[in-house]
Scaffold this motif. Structure first.
Motif, short mmCIF file in Angstrom:
data_model
loop_
_atom_site.label_atom_id
_atom_site.label_comp_id
_atom_site.label_asym_id
_atom_site.label_seq_id
_atom_site.Cartn_x
_atom_site.Cartn_y
_atom_site.Cartn_z
N ARG A 84 2.16 15.68 32.14
CA ARG A 84 2.72 16.45 33.63
C ARG A 84 4.41 16.81 33.48
O ARG A 84 4.96 17.26 34.76
CB ARG A 84 2.58 14.31 34.28
CG ARG A 84 3.00 14.70 35.68
CD ARG A 84 2.94 13.39 36.67
NE ARG A 84 4.32 12.14 36.05
CZ ARG A 84 4.16 11.37 35.41
NH1 ARG A 84 2.72 10.89 35.42
NH2 ARG A 84 5.00 10.40 35.38
N CYS A 85 5.03 16.11 33.28
CA CYS A 85 6.21 16.74 33.45
C CYS A 85 6.47 18.15 32.33
O CYS A 85 6.15 18.69 31.43
CB CYS A 85 7.10 15.65 32.48
SG CYS A 85 7.45 14.08 32.86
N SER A 86 7.30 19.21 33.49
CA SER A 86 7.86 20.04 33.33
C SER A 86 8.89 20.46 32.51
O SER A 86 9.19 21.41 32.10
CB SER A 86 7.75 21.07 34.15
OG SER A 86 7.78 20.26 35.62
N VAL A 87 9.96 19.75 32.19
CA VAL A 87 11.02 19.27 32.12
C VAL A 87 11.07 18.48 30.67
O VAL A 87 10.47 17.39 30.72
CB VAL A 87 12.71 18.96 32.50
CG1 VAL A 87 13.93 19.30 32.10
CG2 VAL A 87 12.19 19.72 34.07
N GLY A 88 11.75 18.51 29.45
CA GLY A 88 11.70 18.07 28.13
C GLY A 88 12.97 18.23 27.79
O GLY A 88 13.61 19.45 27.87
N ILE A 89 14.25 16.87 27.34
CA ILE A 89 14.82 17.41 26.33
C ILE A 89 15.01 16.80 24.86
O ILE A 89 13.87 15.76 25.26
CB ILE A 89 16.05 16.16 27.21
CG1 ILE A 89 16.12 16.48 28.78
CG2 ILE A 89 17.39 15.98 27.04
CD1 ILE A 89 16.35 15.13 29.88
N ARG A 134 17.97 19.26 38.23
CA ARG A 134 17.98 19.38 39.35
C ARG A 134 17.45 20.36 39.99
O ARG A 134 16.88 20.95 41.17
CB ARG A 134 19.41 18.93 40.31
CG ARG A 134 19.36 17.65 40.04
CD ARG A 134 21.19 16.85 40.94
NE ARG A 134 20.93 15.33 41.73
CZ ARG A 134 21.95 15.65 41.61
NH1 ARG A 134 23.42 15.88 41.57
NH2 ARG A 134 22.47 14.38 41.60
N ALA A 135 17.59 21.81 39.74
CA ALA A 135 18.01 23.20 39.15
C ALA A 135 16.15 23.10 39.08
O ALA A 135 15.61 24.39 39.93
CB ALA A 135 19.07 23.23 38.69
N THR A 136 15.24 22.34 38.26
CA THR A 136 13.99 22.81 38.66
C THR A 136 13.47 22.11 39.51
O THR A 136 12.28 22.55 39.95
CB THR A 136 12.95 22.04 37.19
OG1 THR A 136 13.52 20.87 36.99
CG2 THR A 136 14.48 22.83 35.99
N GLY A 137 13.99 21.80 40.33
CA GLY A 137 13.38 20.43 41.22
C GLY A 137 12.13 19.43 40.77
O GLY A 137 12.09 18.41 41.73
N GLU A 138 12.34 19.43 39.43
CA GLU A 138 12.06 18.01 38.81
C GLU A 138 12.94 16.86 39.20
O GLU A 138 14.02 16.98 38.54
CB GLU A 138 10.86 18.39 37.77
CG GLU A 138 10.42 19.89 37.17
CD GLU A 138 8.81 19.57 38.16
OE1 GLU A 138 8.76 18.35 38.17
OE2 GLU A 138 8.68 20.23 38.68
N ARG A 139 12.13 15.33 38.96
CA ARG A 139 12.30 14.53 38.78
C ARG A 139 11.82 13.11 37.80
O ARG A 139 12.35 12.27 37.46
CB ARG A 139 11.97 13.48 40.47
CG ARG A 139 13.04 13.91 41.34
CD ARG A 139 14.33 13.91 41.18
NE ARG A 139 15.42 14.55 42.55
CZ ARG A 139 16.25 15.91 42.43
NH1 ARG A 139 15.20 16.37 41.10
NH2 ARG A 139 16.54 16.60 43.33
N GLU A 140 11.72 14.28 37.26
CA GLU A 140 11.08 13.39 35.27
C GLU A 140 11.31 14.08 34.64
O GLU A 140 10.84 15.36 34.81
CB GLU A 140 9.31 12.87 35.78
CG GLU A 140 8.77 11.72 36.82
CD GLU A 140 7.24 11.21 36.82
OE1 GLU A 140 7.73 10.42 37.17
OE2 GLU A 140 6.97 12.33 36.27
N VAL A 141 11.56 13.54 33.01
CA VAL A 141 11.29 14.35 32.17
C VAL A 141 11.21 13.10 30.99
O VAL A 141 10.91 12.59 31.12
CB VAL A 141 13.45 14.11 31.36
CG1 VAL A 141 13.31 15.38 32.75
CG2 VAL A 141 14.00 13.71 31.84
N VAL A 142 10.34 14.60 30.10
CA VAL A 142 10.19 13.59 28.45
C VAL A 142 11.25 13.56 28.02
O VAL A 142 11.88 14.81 27.45
CB VAL A 142 8.72 14.07 28.34
CG1 VAL A 142 7.53 13.27 28.70
CG2 VAL A 142 9.17 15.49 28.32
N LYS A 143 11.27 13.32 26.63
CA LYS A 143 12.41 13.65 25.80
C LYS A 143 12.09 13.01 24.47
O LYS A 143 11.23 11.80 23.87
CB LYS A 143 13.90 11.63 26.18
CG LYS A 143 14.22 12.15 27.86
CD LYS A 143 15.41 11.40 27.04
CE LYS A 143 16.84 11.85 26.29
NZ LYS A 143 16.98 10.06 25.22
N VAL A 144 12.53 13.36 23.42
CA VAL A 144 12.13 13.73 21.82
C VAL A 144 13.56 12.79 21.47
O VAL A 144 14.43 12.18 22.37
CB VAL A 144 13.14 14.64 21.83
CG1 VAL A 144 12.83 14.83 20.10
CG2 VAL A 144 11.63 15.93 21.99
#
Length: 489
Positions: A206-211, A103-113
């Motif tokens: 597109r996604c700027s957050v990875g998990i 949430r702190a990044t402002g993103e609503r999508e993440v890609v996951k390993v």
């Protein structure tokens, strides 16, 4: 993924359903048989395999004895390299930490390993409740997610699916998650892989957050390690600006020299390869290559309680290779879903009841989901004596006793369903201690043998459903001996 393992029935009930699925059993038999054969070939190449196993077990045991020291060293070095370390006591706290970070990044999508730890804590569901969509990028995990399914294997989560079923899942559901499947998609592996590649590529860009999770964490440098076969993990680890890694506290190793042992054992035991095609390592953050912000969430979620059990703690050696699943006759016939946990098979039968406790019928039943044949111990690359732990947990379920729960020593009661079993065992013990009573009981059984049912009634049905009741002889050995003097007449 909207479905979870919560509320799953006890293993015998779930297995009774899955073992009747002929397609499932055929898929599992074919897949596990192929993996077993390849693994045997890969392991046979190393003449010092047993020495490597012993070294890995020793490293893990030494690390677990001093886990507090190595975790603090890891935190210090991750922080020095620009990362931030968070400590999560349980699944709920871990989910809240990750959700807040996204949430702190402002993103609503993440890609996951692909990550067993995030499956364990139900992270996808937690993110979904917060309005954040998580995209699985491992091919098998993608199949599971698109099919609104649950993983059934540690290494190959979609092992229960055939190629035709995967093609149908892609055709039906891929468009709901992004790029649709190509027209005329066939069930050829190359075509399925290409459909997944095209579908995922736009998400990587597109996604700027990875998990992610991690296979290992090196305490002396703060380095995390992920091994994989497809390259999607590396895309998730390098392209996003923010990387969040959720890792169990037992994944730490003291030094690079220790890591060298595991990087020989893991690929041969899991994918039957000499080396994983992609071994990604990162230390903190980078302004040029990799994430600009890195967060490490260290997950307990029952691991400290497991560590307090001298017999059960060896389960924390596990490096998630899945070799024990591939040799287990119970897993091959029942499948992974019957275990009601992200950790199926023999390792799940000892790990899940320790991480989650034995309060529910499912966890009570898992230590009994084994023939105790010992094949799992023979193939385990870190020499976990799974049969020993299974017997230890069976004793806990049947007899109760002192355990550690959430850091506190407490006494658990025996499982309610074992009361009749204990009563029968106590009665049998008393009878065997009184020869006269035993003699009368044997004669009564012999005289009424024609009236005996073929199956036991009530709770005893669970035993006789899978076994034939032995016929009672016309007379006991004691009476025969008294009549014939051992056959001398």
């Amino acid at each position: 993924m909207s479905r979870t393992h919560l509320g799953m029935p006890a293993f015998p009930r779930a297995a009774a359903v899955s073992t009747r699925d002929a397609t499932l059993r055929a898929n599992l038999r074919r897949a596990t048989g192929t993996i077993r054969a390849k693994r045997e070939t890969a392991v046979a190449e190393l003449t010092d395999w047993q020495q490597l196993r012993a070294a890995a077990a020793a490293v893990k045991d030494r690390t677990l004895r001093h886990l507090d020291r190595y975790l603090l060293q890891l935190e210090e070095n991750v922080t020095r390299a620009g990362g931030t370390v968070h400590w999560a006591a349980d699944a709920e706290e871990a989910g809240r930490i990750v959700t807040d970070l996204v949430r702190a990044t402002g993103e609503r999508e993440v890609v996951k390993v692909k990550s067993m730890a995030t499956q364990e804590i139900g992270l996808n569901a937690a993110l979904e409740r917060a309005g954040i969509r998580a995209y699985e990028t491992d091919l098998a995990e993608l199949i599971v997610q698109l099919g609104d399914d649950l993983p059934s294997h540690i290494l190959v989560p979609a092992i229960h699916r055939s190629r035709g079923q995967i093609r149908d899942i892609f055709r039906t559901h891929m468009a709901q998650w992004g790029r649709p499947a190509p027209e005329g998609l066939t069930d050829r592996p190359a075509d399925l892989a290409e459909a997944a590649r095209l579908h995922l590529r736009e998400k990587f860009l597109r996604c700027s957050v990875g998990i992610s999770g991690a296979n290992f964490m090196v305490a002396e440098t703060g380095t995390l390690v992920v091994v994989e076969s497809e390259g999607n993990g590396r895309m998730c680890l390098t392209l996003p600006k923010t990387l969040i890694s959720v890792v169990g506290i037992e994944k730490v190793v003291p030094a690079w020299q220790d890591l060298e042992v595991f990087l020989q054992l893991l690929p041969r035991s899991s994918t039957a390869e000499r080396m994983n095609p992609y071994t990604s390592m990162w230390t903190g953050t980078s302004d040029e290559d990799g994430p600009r912000a890195f967060h490490l969430v260290l997950l307990d979620n029952g691991r400290t309680d497991t560590l307090a059990d001298r017999t059960g703690r060896q389960a924390l050696r596990c490096i998630r290779c899945s070799a024990c699943l591939n040799v287990c006759p119970v897993y091959e016939r029942a499948g992974g879903h019957a275990y009601g946990s992200p950790y199926p098979g023999p390792i799940g039968a000892i790990l899940s009841p320790q991480l989650r406790g034995t309060a529910s019928p499912l966890e009570e039943s898992l230590p009994y989901a084994s023939t105790l044949c010992g094949a799992c111990y023979e193939v385990c690359p870190v020499a976990i004596d799974i049969p020993e732990v299974l017997l230890h947990l069976r004793e806990r379920v049947a007899e109760g006793g002192e355990v550690t729960l959430r850091g506190n020593r407490t006494v658990v009661r025996p499982a309610a369903r074992h009361r009749l079993e204990r009563a029968v065992a106590a009665t049998a013990g008393w009878t065997l201690d009184h020869p006269a009573v035993l003699r009368r009981a044997q004669r009564l059984l012999a005289r009424t043998r024609r009236l005996h049912p073929r199956r036991l009634p009530g709770p005893g049905r669970a035993w006789s459903d899978g076994r034939a009741l032995p016929p009672v002889p016309p007379e006991s050995f004691r009476d025969w001996w008294s009549r014939t003097r051992g056959g001398a007449s």
